[in-house]
Scaffold this motif. Structure first.
Motif, PDB file in Angstrom:
ATOM      1  N   ASN A  83      36.580  48.747  57.522  1.00  7.93           N
ATOM      2  CA  ASN A  83      37.267  47.612  58.133  1.00  7.93           C
ATOM      3  C   ASN A  83      37.292  46.451  57.143  1.00  7.93           C
ATOM      4  OD1 ASN A  83      38.483  45.833  59.857  1.00  7.93           O
ATOM      5  ND2 ASN A  83      36.630  45.418  61.047  1.00  7.93           N
ATOM      6  N   PRO A  84      38.446  46.195  56.498  1.00  5.16           N
ATOM      7  CA  PRO A  84      38.475  45.155  55.477  1.00  5.16           C
ATOM      8  C   PRO A  84      38.607  43.750  56.052  1.00  5.16           C
ATOM      9  CG  PRO A  84      40.624  46.182  55.630  1.00  5.16           C
ATOM     10  CD  PRO A  84      39.730  46.887  56.633  1.00  5.16           C
ATOM     11  N   SER A  85      38.955  43.637  57.319  1.00  2.58           N
ATOM     12  CA  SER A  85      39.251  42.327  57.899  1.00  2.58           C
ATOM     13  C   SER A  85      37.999  41.713  58.512  1.00  2.58           C
ATOM     14  CB  SER A  85      40.354  42.454  58.945  1.00  2.58           C
ATOM     15  OG  SER A  85      39.976  43.369  59.957  1.00  2.58           O
ATOM     16  N   THR A  86      37.020  41.427  57.663  1.00  5.46           N
ATOM     17  CA  THR A  86      35.792  40.793  58.148  1.00  5.46           C
ATOM     18  C   THR A  86      35.679  39.345  57.699  1.00  5.46           C
ATOM     19  OG1 THR A  86      34.635  41.666  56.212  1.00  5.46           O
ATOM     20  CG2 THR A  86      34.550  42.985  58.228  1.00  5.46           C
ATOM     21  N   ASP A  87      36.484  38.930  56.732  1.00  6.75           N
ATOM     22  CA  ASP A  87      36.456  37.558  56.223  1.00  6.75           C
ATOM     23  C   ASP A  87      37.774  36.864  56.560  1.00  6.75           C
ATOM     24  OD1 ASP A  87      33.869  37.758  54.889  1.00  6.75           O
ATOM     25  OD2 ASP A  87      34.897  39.127  53.517  1.00  6.75           O
ATOM     26  N   ASN A  88      37.682  35.570  56.731  1.00  8.03           N
ATOM     27  CA  ASN A  88      38.855  34.799  57.141  1.00  8.03           C
ATOM     28  C   ASN A  88      39.869  34.678  56.003  1.00  8.03           C
ATOM     29  OD1 ASN A  88      37.662  34.412  59.630  1.00  8.03           O
ATOM     30  ND2 ASN A  88      36.874  32.386  59.118  1.00  8.03           N
ATOM     31  N   VAL A 113      51.508  41.748  49.224  1.00  5.39           N
ATOM     32  CA  VAL A 113      51.103  40.389  49.584  1.00  5.39           C
ATOM     33  C   VAL A 113      49.735  40.144  48.966  1.00  5.39           C
ATOM     34  CG1 VAL A 113      50.448  38.846  51.455  1.00  5.39           C
ATOM     35  CG2 VAL A 113      52.460  40.295  51.693  1.00  5.39           C
ATOM     36  N   PHE A 114      49.658  39.114  48.134  1.00  5.92           N
ATOM     37  CA  PHE A 114      48.379  38.741  47.535  1.00  5.92           C
ATOM     38  C   PHE A 114      47.598  37.890  48.541  1.00  5.92           C
ATOM     39  CE2 PHE A 114      45.466  36.409  44.834  1.00  5.92           C
ATOM     40  CZ  PHE A 114      45.037  37.388  43.941  1.00  5.92           C
ATOM     41  N   THR A 115      46.337  38.228  48.745  1.00  7.63           N
ATOM     42  CA  THR A 115      45.527  37.572  49.764  1.00  7.63           C
ATOM     43  C   THR A 115      44.289  36.937  49.137  1.00  7.63           C
ATOM     44  OG1 THR A 115      44.142  39.498  50.268  1.00  7.63           O
ATOM     45  CG2 THR A 115      46.260  39.328  51.413  1.00  7.63           C
ATOM     46  N   VAL A 116      43.897  35.802  49.690  1.00  3.82           N
ATOM     47  CA  VAL A 116      42.642  35.139  49.339  1.00  3.82           C
ATOM     48  C   VAL A 116      41.852  34.958  50.623  1.00  3.82           C
ATOM     49  CG1 VAL A 116      41.564  33.103  48.336  1.00  3.82           C
ATOM     50  CG2 VAL A 116      43.726  33.940  47.406  1.00  3.82           C
ATOM     51  N   ASN A 117      40.634  35.468  50.644  1.00  2.00           N
ATOM     52  CA  ASN A 117      39.769  35.402  51.821  1.00  2.00           C
ATOM     53  C   ASN A 117      38.503  34.635  51.494  1.00  2.00           C
ATOM     54  OD1 ASN A 117      41.444  37.996  51.992  1.00  2.00           O
ATOM     55  ND2 ASN A 117      40.681  37.842  54.082  1.00  2.00           N
ATOM     56  N   ASP A 118      38.064  33.810  52.442  1.00  2.00           N
ATOM     57  CA  ASP A 118      36.776  33.138  52.306  1.00  2.00           C
ATOM     58  C   ASP A 118      35.639  34.125  52.546  1.00  2.00           C
ATOM     59  OD1 ASP A 118      37.789  30.582  51.753  1.00  2.00           O
ATOM     60  OD2 ASP A 118      38.136  30.202  53.876  1.00  2.00           O
ATOM     61  N   MET A 140      51.918  36.461  59.753  1.00  2.00           N
ATOM     62  CA  MET A 140      50.997  35.340  59.935  1.00  2.00           C
ATOM     63  C   MET A 140      49.561  35.817  59.795  1.00  2.00           C
ATOM     64  SD  MET A 140      50.344  32.937  63.311  1.00  2.00           S
ATOM     65  CE  MET A 140      51.972  32.206  63.284  1.00  2.00           C
ATOM     66  N   ALA A 141      48.811  35.160  58.913  1.00  2.00           N
ATOM     67  CA  ALA A 141      47.385  35.447  58.735  1.00  2.00           C
ATOM     68  C   ALA A 141      46.589  34.240  59.203  1.00  2.00           C
ATOM     69  CB  ALA A 141      47.072  35.752  57.278  1.00  2.00           C
ATOM     70  N   VAL A 142      45.715  34.443  60.174  1.00  2.00           N
ATOM     71  CA  VAL A 142      44.890  33.364  60.699  1.00  2.00           C
ATOM     72  C   VAL A 142      43.534  33.943  61.064  1.00  2.00           C
ATOM     73  CG1 VAL A 142      45.948  33.710  62.979  1.00  2.00           C
ATOM     74  CG2 VAL A 142      44.699  31.598  62.510  1.00  2.00           C
ATOM     75  N   LYS A 143      42.472  33.207  60.684  1.00  2.00           N
ATOM     76  CA  LYS A 143      41.107  33.746  60.807  1.00  2.00           C
ATOM     77  C   LYS A 143      41.042  35.068  60.041  1.00  2.00           C
ATOM     78  CE  LYS A 143      38.804  30.733  63.347  1.00  2.00           C
ATOM     79  NZ  LYS A 143      37.550  30.095  62.884  1.00  2.00           N
ATOM     80  N   HIS A 144      40.552  36.143  60.674  1.00  2.00           N
ATOM     81  CA  HIS A 144      40.505  37.443  60.010  1.00  2.00           C
ATOM     82  C   HIS A 144      41.561  38.396  60.566  1.00  2.00           C
ATOM     83  CE1 HIS A 144      37.703  37.500  63.469  1.00  2.00           C
ATOM     84  NE2 HIS A 144      38.234  38.684  63.684  1.00  2.00           N
ATOM     85  N   ASP A 145      42.572  37.858  61.269  1.00  2.00           N
ATOM     86  CA  ASP A 145      43.596  38.684  61.903  1.00  2.00           C
ATOM     87  C   ASP A 145      44.929  38.518  61.191  1.00  2.00           C
ATOM     88  OD1 ASP A 145      41.814  39.563  63.877  1.00  2.00           O
ATOM     89  OD2 ASP A 145      42.206  37.793  65.116  1.00  2.00           O
ATOM     90  N   LEU A 146      45.743  39.567  61.289  1.00  2.00           N
ATOM     91  CA  LEU A 146      47.075  39.579  60.709  1.00  2.00           C
ATOM     92  C   LEU A 146      48.070  39.908  61.819  1.00  2.00           C
ATOM     93  CD1 LEU A 146      48.538  39.335  57.944  1.00  2.00           C
ATOM     94  CD2 LEU A 146      48.432  41.829  57.795  1.00  2.00           C
ATOM     95  N   TYR A 147      49.098  39.069  61.969  1.00  2.00           N
ATOM     96  CA  TYR A 147      50.077  39.224  63.039  1.00  2.00           C
ATOM     97  C   TYR A 147      51.469  39.368  62.441  1.00  2.00           C
ATOM     98  CZ  TYR A 147      46.295  37.451  65.973  1.00  2.00           C
ATOM     99  OH  TYR A 147      45.087  37.261  66.600  1.00  2.00           O
TER     100      TYR A 147
END
Length: 525
Positions: free
Chosen positions: A178-183, A196-201, A492-499
């Protein structure tokens, strides 16, 4: 003998005292011809006071009842609860246990409004972006020859925007983790919107960045796969743009701000570096010692191939990625936003002072800032600039929430897009000229879509999560998400979710969505 007349005498006195409306004799005041005597005036005053009191009492009672039902007048130090129909005293806001602070009440009101808008978005029939605008009416006007083809396509896109519904995407990885653990902090799509290039905290500090691959299936579903090669850094990522070194969008240009003993830099990373297929040949990888860069841009004009720019504090640096040739321009403010034109090698810059200026790369650097090809101003710090395909028009957004369309030939604004919310955040704007749309995420976490042509606000999309400074959504809008035959819509990317907000009504209908190429599915929320 002629009888003396009061009005005639008063008229003579008025002519004698030229320019004076009243004149005095001792302590007694004379009255003009429109005034009555003291006794009559006193009785008239009592009568007026009684009538005024009666009118004011009736009007105040009516207004009080109206305000009670709608919005009560604001009293300093008190809060009006419309449900209980009474006032409550506000306590100092520094007490965290106190629920009745002004900030907390405003947050509660915003949250109520957000939930209400989310319920409205879930309804199958939504309000049209313009009065009387629907697909059947547009088709009828087009068949009758009352609507040009270009206008028809633009208005159809506006109708589709009003019908977009939210779907949650499951991000898959090759090792089924599960890669979606960081915001999410930032997402930036390439020109084809296949990646899509992503930057996560990261929870322990710093951030990680990588690439998500998108693909669309013949059934009309969208699948997402996160590349396994993620990179971590303890530095803050200030700006990102895709770079075309070997082929279109072959690399990613990152501006990293230094932290503690780690200096800042500008890194040019190949996209293959994040792929699992060819890790042995990542391509050209460079790191330039440019500290504290606010913005960056890549030049696509063939005259200055492989040239990029960075905006720093009171400086603009142009550098060739292969030869390292550098040219520096001194400016009077921090450069927060940059973008190159394509047909001509001109760089547009937006500053913290509100100034917008351009640099023609064909001219050598001169003193006293005479190298500025054009310059104009907005009222606050510029957070984003976007050059339209015509290249005679430029979109600029600032920290007052103003978005203006400028004609760079006459350096005057020709259109303004109202409704954007920003006070101090570094927020980008997004343009899709094929669909005729302008998009921006505000500091209030609402995503707004305008008609690019006339500035009409088409839709306001609330965030799926409560509004906060650390949960402002990051978006990508494309006509072809997943490639040339992809799906149009909003990511849309918000928190650790992608919509995903699709255009297609077929995608919206039905319960379980068809699975994508990597086994991912979409969930309707």
């Amino acid at each position: 003998m002629k009888k003396w007349n009061y009005r005639e005498g008063q008229g003579r006195n008025r002519r004698q005292g030229a320019g004076h409306q009243r004149w005095y004799r001792g302590n007694r005041q004379r009255y003009g011809h429109d005034d009555a005597g003291p006794s009559h005036r006193e009785s008239q005053r009592r009568y007026d006071n009684q009538s005024t009191a009666a009118v004011s009492s009736s009007s105040s009672s009516a207004s009080t009842s109206a305000k009670t039902s709608d919005s009560a007048p604001e009293l300093p130090g008190f809060y009006f609860d419309p449900e209980k129909n009474r006032y409550f005293r506000l306590l100092p806001g520094h007490n965290n246990c106190n629920p009745l602070t002004k900030e907390e009440l405003q947050r509660k009101e915003r949250e109520t409004q957000r939930n209400k808008m989310l319920e409205e978005d879930e309804k199958p029939k939504k309000k049209a972006p313009r009065t009387g605008l629907n697909t059947s009416l547009l088709l009828q006007k087009r068949n009758l020859g009352l609507l040009p083809v270009n206008s028809y396509c633009r208005l159809v896109h506006e109708v589709k925007v009003s019908g977009m519904r939210r779907h949650k995407l499951e991000i898959q990885s090759t090792d089924n983790s599960n890669p979606s653990t960081d915001n999410f902090r930032l997402i930036v799509g390439d020109s084809a919107c296949e990646r899509v290039f992503t930057v996560n905290d990261v929870s322990h500090g710093g951030c990680k960045y990588g690439i998500m691959n998108f693909s669309s299936s013949s059934q009309g579903s969208l699948s997402v796969e996160m590349c396994d090669n993620l990179y971590f850094t303890n530095r803050k990522v200030n700006s990102i743009c895709w770079a075309s070194v070997n082929h279109p969008d072959s690399h990613v240009l990152l501006c990293l701000v230094g932290m503690a003993d780690t200096p800042g830099c500008v890194s040019l990373l190949p996209g293959s570096l994040f792929s699992n297929f060819n890790p042995d040949q990542p391509g050209m990888l460079c790191s330039f010692k440019i500290s504290s860069a606010w913005s960056c841009a890549w030049c696509l004009n063939p005259q200055f191939d492989k040239t990029f720019s960075t905006g720093l504090s009171r400086r603009v640096i142009l550098k060739h990625a292969e030869t390292g040739r550098t040219q520096t321009y001194s400016v009077g403010s921090d450069v927060l936003a940059q973008q190159f034109a394509v047909r001509v090698p001109v760089l547009f810059n937006g500053c913290r002072s509100g100034e917008i200026f351009s640099i023609d790369l064909r001219q050598r650097g001169r003193r006293d800032q005479s190298w500025k090809a054009m310059r104009f101003h907005q009222e606050s710090a510029i957070t984003s600039v976007r050059v339209l395909q015509d290249e005679n028009y430029l979109l600029a957004a600032d920290m007052l929430g103003q978005i203006k369309l400028w004609d760079v030939r006459v350096t005057k604004p020709v259109q303004e897009y109202k409704g954007h919310n920003n006070e101090h955040a570094y927020l980008p704007i997004h343009v899709n000229e094929q669909e005729g749309l302008l998009l921006a995420v505000g500091q209030d976490c609402y995503t707004r879509l305008w008609s690019l042509k006339d500035g009409h606000l088409l839709r306001t999309i609330p965030s799926p999560h409560p509004a906060a400074n650390d949960s402002i959504p990051s978006i990508v809008f494309s006509s072809n998400l997943g490639g040339c035959k992809g799906l149009p819509g909003l990511l849309m990317a918000v928190k650790h979710d992608l919509y995903y907000f699709p255009y297609s009504t077929d995608y919206q209908e039905g319960g379980e969505q068809p699975k994508g190429l990597n086994g991912s599915a979409t969930k309707d929320f």
